[in-house]
Motif scaffolding. Structure first.
Motif, PDB file in Angstrom:
ATOM      1  N   UNK A 164       0.817  -1.212   0.000  1.00  0.00           N
ATOM      2  CA  UNK A 164       0.000   0.000   0.000  1.00  0.00           C
ATOM      3  C   UNK A 164       0.854   1.268   0.000  1.00  0.00           C
ATOM      4  N   UNK A 165       2.056   1.197   0.547  1.00  0.00           N
ATOM      5  CA  UNK A 165       2.938   2.367   0.615  1.00  0.00           C
ATOM      6  C   UNK A 165       4.372   1.946   0.324  1.00  0.00           C
ATOM      7  N   UNK A 166       5.059   2.774  -0.481  1.00  0.00           N
ATOM      8  CA  UNK A 166       6.471   2.552  -0.824  1.00  0.00           C
ATOM      9  C   UNK A 166       7.287   3.737  -0.344  1.00  0.00           C
ATOM     10  N   UNK A 167       8.469   3.455   0.191  1.00  0.00           N
ATOM     11  CA  UNK A 167       9.401   4.533   0.509  1.00  0.00           C
ATOM     12  C   UNK A 167      10.820   4.010   0.292  1.00  0.00           C
ATOM     13  N   UNK A 168      11.518   4.633  -0.637  1.00  0.00           N
ATOM     14  CA  UNK A 168      12.897   4.254  -0.901  1.00  0.00           C
ATOM     15  C   UNK A 168      13.844   5.275  -0.304  1.00  0.00           C
ATOM     16  N   UNK A 169      14.887   4.796   0.321  1.00  0.00           N
ATOM     17  CA  UNK A 169      15.904   5.680   0.903  1.00  0.00           C
ATOM     18  C   UNK A 169      17.231   5.330   0.246  1.00  0.00           C
ATOM     19  N   UNK A 170      17.624   6.174  -0.696  1.00  0.00           N
ATOM     20  CA  UNK A 170      18.857   5.964  -1.452  1.00  0.00           C
ATOM     21  C   UNK A 170      19.797   7.124  -1.144  1.00  0.00           C
ATOM     22  N   UNK A 171      20.583   6.982  -0.106  1.00  0.00           N
ATOM     23  CA  UNK A 171      21.534   8.026   0.279  1.00  0.00           C
ATOM     24  C   UNK A 171      22.882   7.625  -0.297  1.00  0.00           C
ATOM     25  N   UNK A 172      23.230   8.219  -1.431  1.00  0.00           N
ATOM     26  CA  UNK A 172      24.397   7.777  -2.195  1.00  0.00           C
ATOM     27  C   UNK A 172      25.257   8.954  -2.645  1.00  0.00           C
ATOM     28  N   UNK A 173      25.376   9.954  -1.813  1.00  0.00           N
ATOM     29  CA  UNK A 173      26.184  11.138  -2.130  1.00  0.00           C
ATOM     30  C   UNK A 173      25.739  11.825  -3.422  1.00  0.00           C
ATOM     31  N   UNK A 174      24.433  11.786  -3.686  1.00  0.00           N
ATOM     32  CA  UNK A 174      23.906  12.401  -4.908  1.00  0.00           C
ATOM     33  C   UNK A 174      24.080  13.912  -4.934  1.00  0.00           C
ATOM     34  N   UNK A 175      24.249  14.525  -3.758  1.00  0.00           N
ATOM     35  CA  UNK A 175      24.365  15.979  -3.684  1.00  0.00           C
ATOM     36  C   UNK A 175      25.794  16.472  -3.925  1.00  0.00           C
ATOM     37  N   UNK A 176      26.694  15.563  -4.223  1.00  0.00           N
ATOM     38  CA  UNK A 176      28.099  15.931  -4.443  1.00  0.00           C
ATOM     39  C   UNK A 176      28.362  16.148  -5.935  1.00  0.00           C
TER      40      UNK A 176
END
Length: 195
Positions: free
Chosen positions: A155-167
């Motif tokens: 019913x609900x999806x949440x992905x947490x992809x913390x991969x230094x994307x802001x660099x």
């Protein structure tokens, strides 16, 4: 404002890829305000997760009747030292996690359970398929009475992809390389300590 449809589809596809690559899930149910937690491999199929559990596991009674369930999948993770970046940064931790919520129901049919166990084995044996669970395996039939199958409608999806994307792109690539290197090294070191 919601992200464009293509971005949503990409995020969902990335989460599905995590589930398929790291199928061992943490399944969480609540009974009397207390969490019951079991680690089970789950197979993703048509917006559902399919799994099985030992009938003597206390959580088995909760994996039915449209009960609420939370499911966590964990991908690779590691500490990222500022030393890998080309710019000045602070230490951080990169990780991939998928959090799902859903409604769970039991699948009572023994023939469906048997076919699911065969299908799950095929999935987990890929790509080499060194072992095939045959339908006429006597051990399989003996164990069907001790296993309950269930499906979770997500019913609900949440992905947490913390991969230094802001660099900067160069630093993002360095962080990705460190995630690969660190995971390979830490697995080997850990196994050498415990085995």
């Amino acid at each position: 404002m919601y992200p464009p449809k293509k971005h949503q589809d990409d995020n969902c596809n990335h989460m599905i890829e995590v589930i398929k690559t790291y199928p061992l899930a943490t399944v969480i149910s609540i009974k009397d305000n207390q969490p019951l937690i079991t680690h089970l491999p789950l197979i993703y199929e048509d917006q559902k997760l399919i799994g099985h559990i030992d009938i003597y596991n206390p959580q088995a009674k909760l994996l039915r009747n449209n009960n609420d369930v939370t499911v966590l999948f964990a991908g690779p993770e590691c500490y990222i030292s500022p030393s890998i970046y080309s710019t000045t940064q602070l230490p951080t931790w990169n990780y991939i996690k998928v959090h799902l919520k859903g409604k769970v129901k039991a699948i009572e049919c023994k023939a469906t359970l048997k076919q699911y166990l065969i299908t799950m084995t095929e999935f987990l044996e890929a790509p080499d398929h060194k072992y095939i669970l045959e339908p006429n395996n006597p051990r399989l039939d003996k164990n069907l009475d001790y296993i309950e199958m269930f499906e979770i409608v997500i019913t609900d999806w949440e992905g947490k992809f913390k991969l230094s994307q802001d660099k900067k792109p160069k630093d993002t690539v360095a962080a990705r390389d460190e995630l690969t290197r660190s995971n390979q090294l830490s697995i080997k070191q850990f196994l050498n300590k415990v085995f």
